[in-house]
Write a protein that holds these residues in place. Structure first.
Motif, PDB file in Angstrom:
ATOM      1  N   PRO A 156       0.652  -1.227  -0.073  1.00 53.38           N
ATOM      2  CA  PRO A 156       0.006   0.060   0.023  1.00 53.38           C
ATOM      3  C   PRO A 156       0.792   1.291   0.064  1.00 53.38           C
ATOM      4  N   SER A 214      -4.515   1.179  -1.861  1.00 53.06           N
ATOM      5  CA  SER A 214      -4.346   0.066  -1.379  1.00 53.06           C
ATOM      6  C   SER A 214      -3.632  -0.753  -2.775  1.00 53.06           C
ATOM      7  N   ARG A 215      -3.002  -1.822  -2.334  1.00 48.10           N
ATOM      8  CA  ARG A 215      -2.239  -2.415  -3.295  1.00 48.10           C
ATOM      9  C   ARG A 215      -2.664  -2.695  -4.664  1.00 48.10           C
ATOM     10  N   THR A 275      -8.954   4.108  -1.961  1.00 48.70           N
ATOM     11  CA  THR A 275      -8.293   5.253  -1.771  1.00 48.70           C
ATOM     12  C   THR A 275      -8.984   5.846  -0.398  1.00 48.70           C
ATOM     13  N   ARG A 331      -0.567  -7.169   3.699  1.00 47.76           N
ATOM     14  CA  ARG A 331      -1.940  -6.738   3.671  1.00 47.76           C
ATOM     15  C   ARG A 331      -2.849  -7.334   2.584  1.00 47.76           C
ATOM     16  N   ASN A 374      -7.180  -4.884  -0.902  1.00 49.49           N
ATOM     17  CA  ASN A 374      -7.905  -3.432  -0.592  1.00 49.49           C
ATOM     18  C   ASN A 374      -7.655  -2.771   0.460  1.00 49.49           C
ATOM     19  N   TYR A 375      -6.622  -3.364   1.485  1.00 45.65           N
ATOM     20  CA  TYR A 375      -6.355  -2.426   2.518  1.00 45.65           C
ATOM     21  C   TYR A 375      -5.694  -1.341   2.414  1.00 45.65           C
ATOM     22  N   VAL A 376      -6.107  -0.011   3.117  1.00 44.53           N
ATOM     23  CA  VAL A 376      -5.552   1.146   2.843  1.00 44.53           C
ATOM     24  C   VAL A 376      -5.133   1.836   4.083  1.00 44.53           C
TER      25      VAL A 376
END
Length: 128
Positions: free
Chosen positions: A33, A52-53, A58, A103, A106-108
């Motif tokens: 990320p 995110s990755r 966002t 992560r 979709n982790y931000v």
């Protein structure tokens, strides 16, 4: 480890736009990320935005929401920050940063301490 190099800063009048870029070395860019953090003179570093990755999620600081857009191109190992409707209070050194922790796609991260790798920064100055 990843090396991060920012570019695109400069002097712009209030109401103008700039686009920052951050080029990352290494083949694992899509694993991180990414975020932008800024530091104004005499102030602490402030979280600005993160992605995110996958690029699908966002998050933005309230102070830039609706004016800034963060994006990434994993094929080019680059993250961007499009800054519109700039204000004098946006004047700062802008740092690109990467979160090295494992992560979900979709982790931000939404706070500056989440980031482990930092670039050297690029100066953005907005004149009134």
């Amino acid at each position: 480890q990843v090396q991060l190099v920012e570019s695109g800063g400069g002097l712009v009048q209030a109401g103008g736009s700039l686009r920052l870029s951050c080029a990352a070395s290494g083949r694992t860019f899509s694993s991180y990320p990414m975020g932008w953090i800024r530091q104004a003179p005499g102030k602490e570093r402030e979280f600005v935005a993160a992605v995110s990755r996958s690029g699908g999620n966002t998050v933005y600081a309230d102070s830039v929401k609706g004016r800034y857009t963060i994006s990434r191109d994993n094929a080019k190992n680059t993250v961007y920050l499009q800054m519109n409707s700039l204000k004098p209070e946006d004047t700062a050194v802008y740092f690109c940063a990467a979160d090295r922790n494992i992560r979900t796609s979709n982790y931000v991260p939404a706070y500056k301490s989440a980031f482990d790798y930092w670039g050297q920064g690029t100066q953005v100055t907005v004149s009134s």
